[in-house]
Structures are given as C-alpha cells and as structure tokens.
Design an enzyme around this catalytic site. Structure first.
Site, PDB file in Angstrom:
ATOM      1  N   SER A  13       0.833  -1.200   0.000  1.00  0.00           N
ATOM      2  CA  SER A  13       0.000   0.000   0.000  1.00  0.00           C
ATOM      3  C   SER A  13       0.870   1.254   0.000  1.00  0.00           C
ATOM      4  CB  SER A  13      -0.929  -0.006   1.223  1.00  0.00           C
ATOM      5  OG  SER A  13      -0.151  -0.221   2.379  1.00  0.00           O
ATOM      6  N   ASN A  14       2.178   1.058  -0.156  1.00  0.00           N
ATOM      7  CA  ASN A  14       3.114   2.179  -0.150  1.00  0.00           C
ATOM      8  C   ASN A  14       3.389   2.605  -1.605  1.00  0.00           C
ATOM      9  OD1 ASN A  14       5.619   3.591  -0.305  1.00  0.00           O
ATOM     10  ND2 ASN A  14       6.125   2.901   1.759  1.00  0.00           N
ATOM     11  N   LYS A  17       7.081   2.470  -2.789  1.00  0.00           N
ATOM     12  CA  LYS A  17       7.602   1.127  -3.087  1.00  0.00           C
ATOM     13  C   LYS A  17       7.070   0.641  -4.440  1.00  0.00           C
ATOM     14  CE  LYS A  17       7.769  -0.655   1.672  1.00  0.00           C
ATOM     15  NZ  LYS A  17       7.222  -1.701   2.550  1.00  0.00           N
ATOM     16  N   ASP A  75       9.138  -6.250   3.173  1.00  0.00           N
ATOM     17  CA  ASP A  75       9.255  -5.451   4.373  1.00  0.00           C
ATOM     18  C   ASP A  75      10.634  -4.819   4.327  1.00  0.00           C
ATOM     19  OD1 ASP A  75       7.648  -4.800   6.796  1.00  0.00           O
ATOM     20  OD2 ASP A  75       9.537  -5.302   7.763  1.00  0.00           O
ATOM     21  N   GLY A 168      10.110   8.395   2.289  1.00  0.00           N
ATOM     22  CA  GLY A 168      10.590   7.989   3.610  1.00  0.00           C
ATOM     23  C   GLY A 168      11.836   8.752   4.042  1.00  0.00           C
ATOM     24  N   TYR A 169      12.843   8.028   4.473  1.00  0.00           N
ATOM     25  CA  TYR A 169      14.061   8.622   5.034  1.00  0.00           C
ATOM     26  C   TYR A 169      15.070   9.061   3.958  1.00  0.00           C
ATOM     27  CZ  TYR A 169      12.285   6.449   9.324  1.00  0.00           C
ATOM     28  OH  TYR A 169      11.503   6.087  10.396  1.00  0.00           O
ATOM     29  N   ASP A 170      14.695   8.953   2.687  1.00  0.00           N
ATOM     30  CA  ASP A 170      15.662   9.176   1.602  1.00  0.00           C
ATOM     31  C   ASP A 170      16.400  10.520   1.646  1.00  0.00           C
ATOM     32  OD1 ASP A 170      15.416   6.687   0.561  1.00  0.00           O
ATOM     33  OD2 ASP A 170      14.055   7.245  -1.058  1.00  0.00           O
ATOM     34  N   LYS A 190      18.326   5.009  -8.258  1.00  0.00           N
ATOM     35  CA  LYS A 190      18.007   4.420  -6.953  1.00  0.00           C
ATOM     36  C   LYS A 190      17.820   2.912  -7.111  1.00  0.00           C
ATOM     37  CE  LYS A 190      15.150   4.397  -2.848  1.00  0.00           C
ATOM     38  NZ  LYS A 190      13.977   4.808  -2.095  1.00  0.00           N
ATOM     39  N   HIS A 195      18.460  -1.142  -1.706  1.00  0.00           N
ATOM     40  CA  HIS A 195      18.110  -2.402  -1.062  1.00  0.00           C
ATOM     41  C   HIS A 195      16.952  -3.090  -1.816  1.00  0.00           C
ATOM     42  CE1 HIS A 195      15.898   1.028   0.251  1.00  0.00           C
ATOM     43  NE2 HIS A 195      15.089   0.386   1.073  1.00  0.00           N
TER      44      HIS A 195
END
Ligand code: IMP
Length: 211
Positions: A13-14, A17, A75, A168-170, A190, A195
């Site tokens: 749901s992101n 991603k 995850d 997010g934290y990017d 990216k 990851h």
C-alpha cells in the site's frame, strides 16, 4: 483471474515502493501489478521481529486472496548503528513508537518519522551515523512462502535533508558511492543501488530460472 504471463502480483500500500518496483520491472521486461482489490483486504498485523518475518506475514496473508498466483510482499526499513539498529522493523511507525512508548498499529507519516530520527541523532551529537537500508521480498503462493530475498544499501544519515525524490528517510540517507542522498537520485539510479532494487533483481533471476 490468473495473472498474465510475466506479470507479477505485488501487495503493497506504499506508493513509493510500488513506483520503484514498477520502474525496476519495466527496465527488465516484466510487469508488476498491484494485487487486485488490495484495499478491500484486511491488513495483516506486522508483529514479526525481523524484516523477513514481516515480509512472510504479508506475502502469506495476501496470497490467500489470489489462489494459485505467486504474490510478492516486502518489508523494509532503516537501521542506524548509533541507534542500535533503530528504527529497524518499526521504520514506518518510528515517530509514534517513540512518542507513545509502544509500537502502534498505524504508520506515522514520513515527515514525522524523519523529524523523530533527526531528534535522536541530534541527541547523540557528532556523526558520521553509519546506517543501512534493508529490504526482504517474500514470494508466497496459497498462504505459503516459496522463497525470500534480501537486499541492503549502506550509507550515512545526515541531519539536514537533501533532495526531493524517493520517499521515507531518503533525503537523510547519504550514499557515499554516488556522493548523493537517495532523494537526489533518479528512479533508475536508486533502483541500481537500493536495497529494494537488489532484492528485486535476485527475485527476478529466480523467477526467470524457475518459470
Ligand atoms: P514497511 O511498509 O512496514 O515495510 O515500512 C517500510 C518503512 O521503512 C517505510 O515507511 C520507510 O519509512 C522506510 N523505508 C523503507 N525503504 C525505504 C526507502 O527506500 N526509502 C526511504 N525509506 C524507506
């Protein structure tokens, strides 16, 4: 309805991603589609102690809603050495878990999480703050995990944001190999070093070899 050939179903749901999976897949000649009616499916509780455990929980739960299909879930999160691996599996809920002193079910938004992270780093003081992003992809069919893959990206946390891409934290994740934060990279850049991109390419190698 069966998935088309070379179409992979993913349950996330992101939107950040999904964009990255679809970008990486297009480059490699496959299509990634959202699991139909994902929003109507109750979200499983992600109470695993590891990224792998949570990826399996999600893939197994969602695959029960697409009989016979291979369904992917992932995850992921950020692990900062100076914070003993935090925010880790609680990356999506970091602000709320610090504020409430317990892990909530709902996610905090990116801005709140980034603010919480920077406050923690500021308390420590001087960097460099070595960190890694981890992504585990689980592929499941009919409620059983078939295979999992892990990708990692190593960098350092900044306390001042740079760039406007990614999610997010990017903006705080500096990637020394390219001299940029992940928020300063194009989608393709990216994907090449992230990851998620690394885990996804391992999955695709496996998928091609087995299907
Ligand atoms: P999940 O949806 O429970 O896997 O939570 C993943 C969380 O980890 C996201 O909400 C982000 O906070 C963080 N995260 C994972 N991958 C990335 C990334 O590529 N960039 C920035 N933040 C990420």
């Amino acid at each position: 309805m069966p998935a088309r050939e070379h179409q992979i179903l993913i349950a996330t749901s992101n939107p950040g991603k999904l964009r990255e999976f679809q970008g990486a897949a297009r480059e490699l000649g496959v299509a990634v589609e959202l699991l139909p009616d994902l929003r109507a499916i109750p979200q499983p509780i992600e109470d695993g102690a590891t990224f792998e455990a949570n990826a399996r929980i999600k893939a197994e739960a969602y695959s029960r809603h697409a009989p016979s299909e291979l369904v992917l879930a992932e995850d992921s999160g950020l692990s900062v050495d100076a914070l003993h691996g935090a925010p880790g599996v609680h990356s999506a809920r970091y602000a709320a878990s610090l504020r409430d002193g317990r892990v909530p079910h709902g996610n905090s938004d990116d801005e709140e999480n980034n603010h919480a992270l920077v406050s923690q780093l500021d308390r420590i003081g001087r960097g460099p703050f070595t960190a890694r992003y981890v992504c585990v992809i689980a592929a499941a069919r009919d409620g059983l995990t078939v295979v999992t893959f892990t990708g990692e990206a190593h960098g350092e946390m900044l306390t001042v944001p740079r760039g406007s891409g990614g999610f997010g934290y990017d903006p705080f994740f500096f990637f020394p190999d390219l001299g940029k934060t992940f928020a300063e990279l194009t989608l393709d850049e990216k994907s090449a070093c992230s990851h998620r991109g690394k885990a996804f390419r391992q999955f695709l190698d496996w998928y091609r070899a087995t299907s």
